[in-house]
Design a protein around this motif. Structure first.
Motif, PDB file in Angstrom:
ATOM      1  N   TYR A   1     -40.778   5.037 -33.397  1.00 56.43           N
ATOM      2  CA  TYR A   1     -39.758   5.180 -32.333  1.00 56.43           C
ATOM      3  C   TYR A   1     -38.686   5.663 -31.839  1.00 56.43           C
ATOM      4  O   TYR A   1     -37.588   6.254 -32.616  1.00 56.43           O
ATOM      5  CB  TYR A   1     -39.014   4.028 -33.214  1.00 56.43           C
ATOM      6  N   ALA A   2     -38.885   6.665 -31.136  1.00 55.90           N
ATOM      7  CA  ALA A   2     -38.167   7.971 -30.885  1.00 55.90           C
ATOM      8  C   ALA A   2     -36.684   7.772 -29.631  1.00 55.90           C
ATOM      9  O   ALA A   2     -36.291   7.968 -30.233  1.00 55.90           O
ATOM     10  CB  ALA A   2     -39.464   9.128 -29.812  1.00 55.90           C
ATOM     11  N   LEU A   3     -37.109   6.490 -28.740  1.00 54.88           N
ATOM     12  CA  LEU A   3     -36.303   6.982 -27.660  1.00 54.88           C
ATOM     13  C   LEU A   3     -36.273   4.953 -27.286  1.00 54.88           C
ATOM     14  O   LEU A   3     -37.301   4.454 -27.177  1.00 54.88           O
ATOM     15  CB  LEU A   3     -36.639   7.909 -26.440  1.00 54.88           C
ATOM     16  N   GLU A   4     -35.288   4.597 -27.313  1.00 55.91           N
ATOM     17  CA  GLU A   4     -34.396   3.287 -27.000  1.00 55.91           C
ATOM     18  C   GLU A   4     -34.367   3.683 -25.374  1.00 55.91           C
ATOM     19  O   GLU A   4     -32.886   4.161 -25.869  1.00 55.91           O
ATOM     20  CB  GLU A   4     -33.770   2.853 -28.072  1.00 55.91           C
ATOM     21  N   PHE A   5     -34.721   2.540 -24.976  1.00 55.12           N
ATOM     22  CA  PHE A   5     -34.178   1.622 -23.125  1.00 55.12           C
ATOM     23  C   PHE A   5     -32.794   0.917 -23.471  1.00 55.12           C
ATOM     24  O   PHE A   5     -33.513  -0.148 -24.763  1.00 55.12           O
ATOM     25  CB  PHE A   5     -35.892   2.333 -23.057  1.00 55.12           C
ATOM     26  N   VAL A   6     -33.474  -0.121 -21.654  1.00 55.34           N
ATOM     27  CA  VAL A   6     -33.147   1.602 -20.389  1.00 55.34           C
ATOM     28  C   VAL A   6     -31.909   1.465 -20.557  1.00 55.34           C
ATOM     29  O   VAL A   6     -31.149   1.368 -20.436  1.00 55.34           O
ATOM     30  CB  VAL A   6     -33.464   0.002 -19.370  1.00 55.34           C
ATOM     31  N   ARG A   7     -32.352   2.673 -19.439  1.00 47.93           N
ATOM     32  CA  ARG A   7     -31.395   4.169 -18.905  1.00 47.93           C
ATOM     33  C   ARG A   7     -31.976   4.475 -17.364  1.00 47.93           C
ATOM     34  O   ARG A   7     -33.410   4.711 -17.461  1.00 47.93           O
ATOM     35  CB  ARG A   7     -30.411   4.696 -20.025  1.00 47.93           C
ATOM     36  N   ASN A   8     -31.006   4.264 -16.449  1.00 49.22           N
ATOM     37  CA  ASN A   8     -31.214   4.488 -15.023  1.00 49.22           C
ATOM     38  C   ASN A   8     -30.748   6.006 -15.129  1.00 49.22           C
ATOM     39  O   ASN A   8     -29.678   6.062 -15.782  1.00 49.22           O
ATOM     40  CB  ASN A   8     -30.688   3.321 -14.118  1.00 49.22           C
ATOM     41  N   GLY A   9     -31.236   6.739 -14.043  1.00 48.82           N
ATOM     42  CA  GLY A   9     -30.949   8.304 -14.098  1.00 48.82           C
ATOM     43  C   GLY A   9     -31.158   9.126 -14.479  1.00 48.82           C
ATOM     44  O   GLY A   9     -30.879  10.247 -15.248  1.00 48.82           O
ATOM     45  N   VAL A  10     -32.280   8.649 -15.565  1.00 47.08           N
ATOM     46  CA  VAL A  10     -32.593   9.435 -17.018  1.00 47.08           C
ATOM     47  C   VAL A  10     -33.648  11.102 -16.740  1.00 47.08           C
ATOM     48  O   VAL A  10     -35.124  10.454 -15.738  1.00 47.08           O
ATOM     49  CB  VAL A  10     -32.815   8.723 -18.173  1.00 47.08           C
ATOM     50  N   GLU A  11     -33.610  11.428 -17.569  1.00 41.87           N
ATOM     51  CA  GLU A  11     -34.854  12.658 -16.925  1.00 41.87           C
ATOM     52  C   GLU A  11     -35.486  13.279 -18.981  1.00 41.87           C
ATOM     53  O   GLU A  11     -34.724  13.324 -19.377  1.00 41.87           O
ATOM     54  CB  GLU A  11     -35.046  14.060 -16.057  1.00 41.87           C
TER      55      GLU A  11
ATOM     56  N   ALA B   1     -29.348  -3.809 -17.878  1.00 43.28           N
ATOM     57  CA  ALA B   1     -30.078  -3.098 -16.104  1.00 43.28           C
ATOM     58  C   ALA B   1     -30.015  -2.029 -15.574  1.00 43.28           C
ATOM     59  O   ALA B   1     -30.100  -1.710 -15.049  1.00 43.28           O
ATOM     60  CB  ALA B   1     -28.317  -3.813 -15.474  1.00 43.28           C
ATOM     61  N   GLY B   2     -29.916  -1.181 -17.075  1.00 44.76           N
ATOM     62  CA  GLY B   2     -30.058   0.169 -16.882  1.00 44.76           C
ATOM     63  C   GLY B   2     -28.584   1.565 -16.249  1.00 44.76           C
ATOM     64  O   GLY B   2     -28.424   1.958 -16.635  1.00 44.76           O
ATOM     65  N   GLY B   3     -27.690   0.381 -15.839  1.00 48.80           N
ATOM     66  CA  GLY B   3     -26.739   0.734 -15.962  1.00 48.80           C
ATOM     67  C   GLY B   3     -26.601   1.964 -14.172  1.00 48.80           C
ATOM     68  O   GLY B   3     -27.403   1.389 -13.651  1.00 48.80           O
ATOM     69  N   VAL B   4     -25.444   2.554 -14.210  1.00 51.48           N
ATOM     70  CA  VAL B   4     -25.028   3.121 -12.882  1.00 51.48           C
ATOM     71  C   VAL B   4     -25.445   4.424 -12.894  1.00 51.48           C
ATOM     72  O   VAL B   4     -25.013   5.166 -13.943  1.00 51.48           O
ATOM     73  CB  VAL B   4     -23.444   3.073 -13.100  1.00 51.48           C
ATOM     74  N   VAL B   5     -25.956   4.891 -11.536  1.00 51.07           N
ATOM     75  CA  VAL B   5     -26.173   6.143 -11.522  1.00 51.07           C
ATOM     76  C   VAL B   5     -25.328   6.573 -11.060  1.00 51.07           C
ATOM     77  O   VAL B   5     -25.338   6.930  -9.852  1.00 51.07           O
ATOM     78  CB  VAL B   5     -27.629   6.264 -10.797  1.00 51.07           C
ATOM     79  N   PRO B   6     -24.699   7.935 -11.443  1.00 47.36           N
ATOM     80  CA  PRO B   6     -23.912   9.201 -10.970  1.00 47.36           C
ATOM     81  C   PRO B   6     -24.451   9.128 -10.053  1.00 47.36           C
ATOM     82  O   PRO B   6     -25.030   9.710  -9.517  1.00 47.36           O
ATOM     83  CB  PRO B   6     -22.989   9.842 -11.487  1.00 47.36           C
ATOM     84  N   LYS B   7     -23.305   9.625  -8.724  1.00 48.95           N
ATOM     85  CA  LYS B   7     -23.024  10.606  -7.895  1.00 48.95           C
ATOM     86  C   LYS B   7     -24.394  11.810  -8.013  1.00 48.95           C
ATOM     87  O   LYS B   7     -24.907  12.269  -7.032  1.00 48.95           O
ATOM     88  CB  LYS B   7     -22.129  11.283  -7.179  1.00 48.95           C
ATOM     89  N   SER B   8     -24.535  12.551  -9.608  1.00 52.67           N
ATOM     90  CA  SER B   8     -25.006  13.689  -9.165  1.00 52.67           C
ATOM     91  C   SER B   8     -26.507  13.204  -9.671  1.00 52.67           C
ATOM     92  O   SER B   8     -27.882  13.786  -9.645  1.00 52.67           O
ATOM     93  CB  SER B   8     -24.464  14.247 -10.861  1.00 52.67           C
ATOM     94  N   GLY B   9     -26.175  11.957  -9.434  1.00 55.57           N
ATOM     95  CA  GLY B   9     -28.092  11.044 -10.163  1.00 55.57           C
ATOM     96  C   GLY B   9     -28.950  10.795 -11.542  1.00 55.57           C
ATOM     97  O   GLY B   9     -29.735  10.714 -11.535  1.00 55.57           O
ATOM     98  N   ARG B  10     -27.930  11.280 -12.719  1.00 54.72           N
ATOM     99  CA  ARG B  10     -28.844  11.965 -13.326  1.00 54.72           C
ATOM    100  C   ARG B  10     -26.974  10.867 -15.046  1.00 54.72           C
ATOM    101  O   ARG B  10     -26.372  11.782 -14.676  1.00 54.72           O
ATOM    102  CB  ARG B  10     -27.993  13.134 -14.266  1.00 54.72           C
ATOM    103  N   THR B  11     -27.627  10.656 -16.218  1.00 52.42           N
ATOM    104  CA  THR B  11     -27.116   9.781 -16.484  1.00 52.42           C
ATOM    105  C   THR B  11     -27.401  10.667 -18.516  1.00 52.42           C
ATOM    106  O   THR B  11     -26.260  11.286 -18.297  1.00 52.42           O
ATOM    107  CB  THR B  11     -27.232   8.199 -17.253  1.00 52.42           C
ATOM    108  N   PHE B  12     -28.231  11.041 -18.623  1.00 47.29           N
ATOM    109  CA  PHE B  12     -28.870  11.737 -19.170  1.00 47.29           C
ATOM    110  C   PHE B  12     -29.928  12.245 -19.162  1.00 47.29           C
ATOM    111  O   PHE B  12     -31.537  12.384 -18.467  1.00 47.29           O
ATOM    112  CB  PHE B  12     -29.350  11.101 -20.605  1.00 47.29           C
ATOM    113  N   HIS B  13     -30.253  14.007 -19.966  1.00 43.09           N
ATOM    114  CA  HIS B  13     -31.238  15.132 -19.773  1.00 43.09           C
ATOM    115  C   HIS B  13     -31.277  15.416 -21.168  1.00 43.09           C
ATOM    116  O   HIS B  13     -30.847  15.641 -21.333  1.00 43.09           O
ATOM    117  CB  HIS B  13     -30.715  16.479 -18.494  1.00 43.09           C
TER     118      HIS B  13
END
Length: 446
Positions: free
Chosen positions: A272-282, A250-262
């Motif tokens: 096949y570069a990036l495997e998703f899904v993840r919430n809070g990603v830039e 389900a993409g996971g929890v978005v932390p207070k900072s708003g970002r999981t990965f930059h």
């Protein structure tokens, strides 16, 4: 006063580690040191060799731990054989440094095992030929790992049975609960081929406030951060020959900072570069540079079935030769921004004819924006979108060349720049060995 011990034979080395006080510095002469059992380091100890390839720590022929406990339990210590490593750090220790040597363990599960270390410093090591993982850690905090080489350092071990694979794949670095760590200027190399020789460069089960940068990773999976909730991780200026995998239910929890990965300023070389899904990603300012003959993947792929709320942002990237497409997400994914990218497709070997963006028909397309992109289909024309429902997305101010479904798109003009907002220019890889200038990559002049 900290003690300093010099060792020029295996017996002296084992005695120095066993009997040395916390904080001792143990210097090892050049030569080959064949261990009969694991060296266990105490707090603040320093283990320093004469240099990579000069000091070699390995095992005697008779030290061959059973692979029955492999794959290890991953998230649990119970059932994990910590004696099957050349070096083990005493539990809950701080300030240990290991440097300037080669660790060779073709019969062992790994080279270094550490449980709940703080301020571990590993540098100028070559970790070579381990069965499961080169460095295996639990609860690592404030570590620095740099200037190391991981060569065939883990993967699927030899099961000893014809046709039977070794199971779940390990990693050059395999960390559980890693926080406030920095991994940089390392090289991960796979020289042997075949499924049994696959291994992840960096594999982490829950990373928090970690930075992975300026590494060259020549493995089939460059990095994997699967399953757990992650927070404020930065992945930048790496050369990745394989996939970066960051999926979460389900993409996971978005932390207070708003970002999981930059994820930014990387040179990505596999379609096949990036495997998703993840919430809070830039994901921004990367060069995705794929071979038309290797068109097996979508740049971003997601295979789940549970809806994810987002958000995610994909912007200011250069994309050359996406294979199946740029983004394909099987599950519902909302709050996705795709902007200011320059995408160039060329006729691939297959050839691929899919739309560049594929979304679940149940997505909230009012929250999906594709805008201000420059899309050029050279050779075979391709559609921008796959599913009919996707045409409800916000599509505006894109410059489209040879895009076969352009007439189906509203694509209203706006007074905004199209394509990258600034030219793409950065250095990447171990010690900035490559310079990216737009679409071109060259070795960095020293």
């Amino acid at each position: 006063m900290k003690s300093k011990i010099f060792c020029d034979n295996t017996a002296a080395l084992m005695a120095a580690v066993r009997e040395g006080a916390e904080g001792a510095t143990i210097e090892i002469a050049a030569g080959v040191f064949e261990l009969e059992a694991t060296l266990e380091l105490k707090a603040r100890m320093t283990l320093k060799g004469a240099g990579i390839g000069k000091t070699i720590l390995t095992h005697v022929a008779g030290w061959k731990p059973s692979t029955k406990s492999l794959p290890d339990p991953e998230m649990r210590l119970d059932g994990l054989d910590t004696d099957a490593y050349l070096i083990r750090l005493k539990r809950d220790t701080a300030g240990i440094t290991i440097s300037d040597m080669t660790l060779l363990g073709p019969q062992l599960h790994g080279a270094i095992f550490a449980w709940f270390p703080t301020s571990l410093h590993l540098h100028h090591l070559r970790i070579k030929e381990t069965l499961w993982s080169g460095l295996r850690t639990f609860g690592m905090q404030k570590a620095k790992i740099h200037d190391c080489e991981f060569v065939d350092a883990g993967g699927r071990w030899d099961s000893g049975q014809p046709g039977v694979k070794g199971g779940i794949t390990g990693g050059g670095i395999f960390a559980i609960w890693m926080s406030d760590c920095e991994i940089y200027d390392n090289r991960f190399v796979r020289t042997r081929t075949g499924p049994a020789q696959e291994f992840y460069g960096i594999k982490v089960r829950q990373g928090t406030r970690c930075r992975v940068h300026h590494n060259t990773i020549e493995t089939n999976f460059s990095m994997e951060f699967p399953f757990e909730n992650d927070e404020d991780n930065e992945i930048d200026h790496n050369v990745c020959h394989g996939t970066i995998s960051i999926p979460k239910y389900a993409g996971g929890v978005v932390p207070k900072s708003g970002r999981t990965f930059h994820i930014h300023h990387n040179w990505m070389k596999d379609s096949y570069a990036l495997e998703f899904v993840r919430n809070g990603v830039e994901i921004d300012h990367n060069l995705f540079d794929f071979d038309v003959k290797q068109d097996h993947g979508n740049l971003i792929s997601a295979f789940g079935n549970v809806a994810a709320k987002g958000p995610a942002s994909f912007h200011n990237n250069l994309v050359s030769n996406p294979g199946r497409g740029v983004i394909w997400i099987n599950e519902v994914f909302n709050n996705l921004e795709i902007r200011n990218n320059h995408i160039v497709t060329r006729t691939t070997t297959t050839p691929r004819t899919e739309g560049l963006f594929g979304f679940n028909p149940g997505s909230d397309f009012t929250s999906i924006a594709i805008k201000d992109n420059l899309v050029e289909c050279q050779g075979l024309a391709r559609p921008l979108l796959r599913a009919p429902e996707s045409y409800a997305a916000i599509v505006e101010n894109n410059k489209l060349t040879n895009v076969s479904d352009a007439k189906k798109l509203t694509n209203a003009k706006a007074n905004r720049p199209v394509g990258l907002e600034n030219p793409l220019a950065f250095r990447c890889g171990a010690h900035e060995e490559f310079t990216v200038s737009g679409w071109k990559v060259r070795p960095t002049k020293k």
